[in-house]
Design an enzyme around this catalytic site. Structure first.
Site, PDB file in Angstrom:
ATOM      1  N   LYS A 109       0.364  -7.243  17.546  1.00  0.00           N
ATOM      2  CA  LYS A 109       1.764  -6.949  17.227  1.00  0.00           C
ATOM      3  C   LYS A 109       2.652  -7.095  18.462  1.00  0.00           C
ATOM      4  O   LYS A 109       3.869  -6.936  18.378  1.00  0.00           O
ATOM      5  CB  LYS A 109       1.891  -5.545  16.633  1.00  0.00           C
ATOM      6  CG  LYS A 109       1.288  -5.480  15.239  1.00  0.00           C
ATOM      7  CD  LYS A 109       1.827  -4.363  14.387  1.00  0.00           C
ATOM      8  CE  LYS A 109       1.334  -4.547  12.956  1.00  0.00           C
ATOM      9  NZ  LYS A 109       0.969  -3.341  12.272  1.00  0.00           N
ATOM     10  N   LYS A 186      -2.780 -12.189   4.706  1.00  0.00           N
ATOM     11  CA  LYS A 186      -3.168 -11.295   3.611  1.00  0.00           C
ATOM     12  C   LYS A 186      -1.936 -10.768   2.883  1.00  0.00           C
ATOM     13  O   LYS A 186      -0.853 -10.657   3.466  1.00  0.00           O
ATOM     14  CB  LYS A 186      -4.015 -10.134   4.126  1.00  0.00           C
ATOM     15  CG  LYS A 186      -3.278  -9.114   4.951  1.00  0.00           C
ATOM     16  CD  LYS A 186      -4.121  -7.853   5.119  1.00  0.00           C
ATOM     17  CE  LYS A 186      -3.241  -6.719   5.642  1.00  0.00           C
ATOM     18  NZ  LYS A 186      -3.634  -5.407   5.285  1.00  0.00           N
ATOM     19  N   LYS A 189       1.742  -4.725   1.938  1.00  0.00           N
ATOM     20  CA  LYS A 189       2.887  -3.920   1.496  1.00  0.00           C
ATOM     21  C   LYS A 189       4.104  -4.192   2.360  1.00  0.00           C
ATOM     22  O   LYS A 189       5.224  -4.266   1.874  1.00  0.00           O
ATOM     23  CB  LYS A 189       2.556  -2.431   1.610  1.00  0.00           C
ATOM     24  CG  LYS A 189       1.597  -1.913   0.571  1.00  0.00           C
ATOM     25  CD  LYS A 189       1.519  -0.392   0.701  1.00  0.00           C
ATOM     26  CE  LYS A 189       0.151   0.083   1.107  1.00  0.00           C
ATOM     27  NZ  LYS A 189       0.001   0.450   2.505  1.00  0.00           N
TER      28      LYS A 189
END
Ligand code: AQP
Length: 323
Positions: A109, A186, A189
């Site tokens: 990240k 992937k 959410k």
């Protein structure tokens, strides 16, 4: 058996169901299960307070609608059990800075908050508090489970045998569901959008998303590395219908993508129809959902406080005098 899920996003998504929650539901018979809503971990994204509160309660209804049974399993919110954060601090004091820096999720990240940096340590606390023997995890979490085992071993050799070492759940390898618009990543959410099928999407929306899924060049419905879009849809169809991939490939031989996508859409609609129905009943009963969480927190705290009393004593924290 212990597992958690973050109450983020609009609802849980198809990948959460396929890779996690459907397995949770089927594990409940043979295992003593603890399932928690990782609201402390959700804070890493600094969600709107009102939204996080609402989403946490809604998430309980979704888990129950997908087959998690609070009569057989302990279902709770992480934030209701303050021992998680306390053990997280104690374990953090045993974690090397370099060791934490090697966690690939943080590196991937490109930095972020101290919360993002230390969340694998909180995850270790989540697991060790309950002496979980088995933790169902995806490949991306394997490094965190290794850290958990290292910390448990370090604590045990310094302070005496306290924690049992957890293993990755050796059950069926969970399929990874990919984003419908970008099958190289992937389904997630936090990405959302038209590549994500929410468990609570209405049938029309599911159909629209599946029909506009990215497919690959050619016409053959076969699973292969060169066809990540088609492979993803085949995996989804296989999970939703219980049919094996070769059987599905054979059924669509010579048929092209149109029929195939329509069938995938129908299968997902059918898969989630009872979940949506059950969810609508459950979410209307806030009192019941709060009761599930309160009972779950009481049961979880029973285990967690006992472990933490031992831990506090072993590390030398002075016990408060009883009055
Ligand atoms: N696409 C996926 N395919 C299979 N399994 C998946 N899981 C998540 N996405 C897929 C599994 O769901 C569980 C819940 O994990 P989480 O909510 O704690 O965080 P996550 O893994 O990062 O899931 P999301 O949906 O991508 O959430 P956000 O965007 O909030 O981070 C895990 O067991 C995971 O393996």
């Amino acid at each position: 058996m212990l597992s958690g899920i973050r109450p983020t996003g609009e609802s849980f998504q198809l990948g959460n169901y396929v890779g996690a929650v459907r397995h949770w539901a089927s594990m409940q018979d043979e295992n003593e299960c603890f399932f928690f809503l990782a609201d402390l971990h959700a804070l890493i994204d600094t969600p709107e307070p009102q939204r996080l509160r609402g989403r946490t309660r809604q998430a309980v209804a979704e888990l129950l609608a997908m087959g998690v049974d609070p009569e057989r399993s302990t279902v709770f919110a992480q934030g209701h059990v303050p021992e998680h954060a306390e053990l997280g601090w104690i374990l953090g004091c045993l974690t090397g800075f370099g060791e934490a820096s090697r966690m690939t999720q943080f590196k991937d990240k490109g930095g972020g908050t101290v919360g993002l940096f230390t969340y694998p340590v909180l995850q270790a606390a989540d697991i060790l508090l309950y002496s979980a023997d088995a933790v169902p995890i995806g490949e991306d979490q394997r490094q965190h489970l290794e850290l958990t085992r290292d910390l448990a071993q370090r604590f045990n050799s310094r302070y005496g045998d306290t924690f049992s070492l957890p293993a990755a759940y050796a059950g069926r390898a969970g399929e990874r569901i990919k984003d419908l618009r970008d099958p190289s990543r992937k389904m997630s959410k936090s990405i959302g959008g038209s590549g994500t099928v929410w468990v609570l999407d209405d049938p029309k929306t599911i159909t629209k998303k599946v029909k506009s899924a990215v497919t690959d060049t050619g016409r053959e419905v076969v699973a292969s590395e060169e066809k990540p879009g088609v492979t993803n849809l085949l995996t989804i169809l296989s999970v939703a219908t219980g049919k094996a991939l070769p059987e599905l490939e054979q059924a669509y031989a010579g048929k092209g993508y149109g029929d195939f996508k329509a069938d995938v859409a129908d299968a997902v609609v059918e898969l989630f129809a009872p979940v949506r129905e059950r969810y609508a009943e459950l979410v209307a009963d806030e009192g019941y959902l709060d009761e599930v969480l309160a009972d779950g927190a009481a049961a979880a705290r029973g285990v967690a406080t006992s472990m933490l009393t031992t831990v506090r004593d072993r590390v030398g924290l002075l016990a408060p005098r009883r009055t």
